[in-house]
Design a protein around this motif. Structure first.
Motif, PDB file in Angstrom:
ATOM      1  N   ASP A  50      42.550  49.006  45.088  1.00  0.00           N
ATOM      2  CA  ASP A  50      41.494  49.181  46.091  1.00  0.00           C
ATOM      3  C   ASP A  50      40.171  48.597  45.607  1.00  0.00           C
ATOM      4  O   ASP A  50      39.437  47.964  46.375  1.00  0.00           O
ATOM      5  N   MET A  51      39.837  48.817  44.339  1.00  0.00           N
ATOM      6  CA  MET A  51      38.576  48.309  43.816  1.00  0.00           C
ATOM      7  C   MET A  51      38.521  46.788  43.838  1.00  0.00           C
ATOM      8  O   MET A  51      37.494  46.192  44.189  1.00  0.00           O
ATOM      9  N   LEU A  52      39.625  46.156  43.451  1.00  0.00           N
ATOM     10  CA  LEU A  52      39.666  44.692  43.375  1.00  0.00           C
ATOM     11  C   LEU A  52      40.007  44.045  44.716  1.00  0.00           C
ATOM     12  O   LEU A  52      39.846  42.832  44.865  1.00  0.00           O
ATOM     13  N   ALA A  64      38.010  32.574  50.694  1.00  0.00           N
ATOM     14  CA  ALA A  64      38.171  32.278  52.119  1.00  0.00           C
ATOM     15  C   ALA A  64      37.788  33.463  52.998  1.00  0.00           C
ATOM     16  O   ALA A  64      37.306  33.272  54.126  1.00  0.00           O
ATOM     17  N   ASN A  65      37.996  34.677  52.468  1.00  0.00           N
ATOM     18  CA  ASN A  65      37.740  35.888  53.261  1.00  0.00           C
ATOM     19  C   ASN A  65      36.966  36.904  52.426  1.00  0.00           C
ATOM     20  O   ASN A  65      37.533  37.892  51.946  1.00  0.00           O
ATOM     21  N   PRO A  66      35.668  36.691  52.231  1.00  0.00           N
ATOM     22  CA  PRO A  66      34.877  37.620  51.416  1.00  0.00           C
ATOM     23  C   PRO A  66      34.894  39.021  52.010  1.00  0.00           C
ATOM     24  O   PRO A  66      34.930  39.196  53.227  1.00  0.00           O
ATOM     25  N   ARG A  67      34.909  40.035  51.156  1.00  0.00           N
ATOM     26  CA  ARG A  67      34.814  41.416  51.621  1.00  0.00           C
ATOM     27  C   ARG A  67      34.108  42.262  50.566  1.00  0.00           C
ATOM     28  O   ARG A  67      33.768  41.764  49.494  1.00  0.00           O
ATOM     29  N   ASP A  68      33.955  43.507  50.885  1.00  0.00           N
ATOM     30  CA  ASP A  68      33.194  44.415  50.033  1.00  0.00           C
ATOM     31  C   ASP A  68      34.106  45.005  48.967  1.00  0.00           C
ATOM     32  O   ASP A  68      34.578  46.138  49.080  1.00  0.00           O
ATOM     33  N   LEU A  79      32.371  39.720  41.865  1.00  0.00           N
ATOM     34  CA  LEU A  79      32.418  38.884  40.671  1.00  0.00           C
ATOM     35  C   LEU A  79      32.305  37.404  41.015  1.00  0.00           C
ATOM     36  O   LEU A  79      31.660  36.632  40.292  1.00  0.00           O
ATOM     37  N   ILE A  80      32.926  36.988  42.109  1.00  0.00           N
ATOM     38  CA  ILE A  80      32.850  35.591  42.525  1.00  0.00           C
ATOM     39  C   ILE A  80      31.404  35.191  42.816  1.00  0.00           C
ATOM     40  O   ILE A  80      30.970  34.077  42.512  1.00  0.00           O
ATOM     41  N   GLU A  81      30.643  36.113  43.389  1.00  0.00           N
ATOM     42  CA  GLU A  81      29.259  35.817  43.781  1.00  0.00           C
ATOM     43  C   GLU A  81      28.243  36.150  42.687  1.00  0.00           C
ATOM     44  O   GLU A  81      27.065  35.778  42.804  1.00  0.00           O
ATOM     45  N   ALA A  82      28.656  36.840  41.624  1.00  0.00           N
ATOM     46  CA  ALA A  82      27.717  37.299  40.596  1.00  0.00           C
ATOM     47  C   ALA A  82      27.151  36.137  39.791  1.00  0.00           C
ATOM     48  O   ALA A  82      27.737  35.044  39.712  1.00  0.00           O
TER      49      ALA A  82
END
Length: 423
Positions: free
Chosen positions: A179-181, A229-233, A239-242
């Motif tokens: 769930d976290m990842l 392709a499908n960013p979510r919370d 991590l991808i955006e950090a």
């Protein structure tokens, strides 16, 4: 280069990198003398390491082995703490003692930041993860975790015998970390295969281990591309955006951190839940007392963590040196046995007894120093909820046969098979 291309190339490079150092060395086999030839991969250690540790602490507090290319095992609390806090002379670039070492130039980042990172990079890599593991963030996951524990027990309805490790304990951290990842929870069997390769397969030939690592990185590549392709919370998108130092994280950093959370975040908690239930199954007086006094569970839980600490970490010696009376050479391993530290009589009264109402309990199950477990709040929540729900729903249970209990091999120790009789 697109974001997708950046991660594809970066992950392929990370997954294909060949390790260097000692290779193709057999590290298992009968131990001639635990003081001079120790191996944490042997059945005697796997089944019950504590008598071995006690013996070593009395006659040879820092044991040595030529296996794994050379390594050391401190058994006293003070010595374990000394290494854990000393980042000048010991590197964390590899934390799994095996028959090869990663190249020195992988430091200070390492393959699985922040656990594999040395200062000063470690501080920045760890800081990125802190928001996801605060008490407040963890509290938001408790309701779903509790509901899932109930669902697991619902599925056991009508059975007189169950394997708590396989049917209950292992599934809880799989669901929480998935769930976290933002990973599909049905991929749990694959996660367990990744864990076994990384933590228990250290005696395999490097080609086999690398094949397992490539399978893990292939999986992570699919998940990362899906999140691009499908960013979510979730933590993967985070991590991808950090950024560190104003730059996006390197793909190998993102993948390494995800691998760390997937493997360490599951196996350690799975082991702690299983060991706690094992103790209660074989100790009816403690089980009955916790049923009668459920408010004692948080205290008992800390004692289970002390007595059955699942995690041992490794460090690599940076340069040749004399240390506490022994000659350590560059790239020697040092095993930080937090289980050994937790049973040192200089720190704990009646260290080999499980005292579920122990009031003073400064255990080190979550480590010491800069690498103390970033997920300790999450692990405690999962352990507490798992025990609360089990004891509420199934207050009477006992071991079917102590001889059928099996334990994991390597640096994370917990029950892998734990058959119990209900009622």
């Amino acid at each position: 280069m697109t974001v997708d291309d950046r991660f594809t190339r970066g992950l392929r490079d990370a997954g294909d990198e060949e390790p260097t150092g000692v290779r193709n060395e057999i590290v298992t086999g009968p131990v001639s003398d635990w003081a001079t030839d120790f191996s944490h991969m042997e059945p005697e250690w796997t089944n019950d390491p504590y008598p071995i540790i006690e013996d070593l602490r009395g006659r040879c507090p820092v044991a040595h082995t030529d296996r794994f290319g050379g390594g050391w095992l401190p058994t006293r609390y003070d010595d374990v703490a000394s290494v854990a806090y000393d980042t000048e002379r010991f590197s964390s670039r590899a934390i799994i003692m095996s028959n090869f070492r990663p190249p020195r130039d992988i430091a200070p980042i390492g393959g699985s930041p922040p656990i594999s990172s040395d200062p000063p990079f470690h501080h920045h890599a760890r800081k990125l993860l802190l928001p996801a593991f605060t008490k407040t963030a963890v509290a938001r996951r408790e309701e779903a975790t509790r509901a899932y524990c109930h669902a697991l027990i619902d599925a056991l309805e009508g059975r007189e015998e169950v394997d708590i490790a396989r049917d209950y304990a292992q599934h809880i951290p799989v669901r929480v970390i998935s769930d976290m990842l933002g990973f599909p929870p049905e991929d749990g069997p694959r996660f367990r295969r990744f864990i076994e390769n990384a933590l228990e397969g250290v005696n395999r030939m490097p080609e086999e281990r690398m094949a397992g690592m490539n399978e893990l990185f292939d999986y992570l590549l699919v998940q990362i591309n899906d999140h691009v392709a499908n960013p979510r919370d979730d933590l993967t998108t985070y991590l991808i955006e950090a950024e560190i130092f104003g730059q996006k994280l390197e793909p190998s950093h993102v993948a390494g951190t995800m691998a760390l959370l997937l493997i360490a975040g599951i196996d350690t908690t799975w082991s702690a839940i299983g060991a706690s239930l094992w103790h209660l199954a074989k100790t009816p007086a403690d089980r009955e007392r916790l049923v009668a006094e459920p408010q004692l569970l948080p205290t008992a839980m800390e004692e289970f963590l002390r007595a059955y600490a699942p995690v041992t970490m490794a460090r690599l010696v940076k340069e040749d040196m004399q240390w506490n009376g022994v000659q350590m050479n560059a790239d020697d391993w040092v095993l930080l046995s937090f289980p050994a530290a937790n049973r040192d009589p200089s720190q704990f009264e009646r260290p080999d007894e499980v005292v579920i109402d122990r009031e003073v309990n400064r255990h080190v199950a979550f480590g010491l120093g800069i690498h103390r477990c970033v997920g300790s709040h999450l692990a405690r929540m999962e352990l507490r909820v798992a025990l609360e729900v089990w004891m509420e729903r199934i207050p009477r249970f006992s071991l079917v046969d102590p001889a059928t209990v099996t334990w994991s091999t390597g640096q994370v120790r917990g029950p892998r098979s734990l058959p119990v009789r209900i009622g």
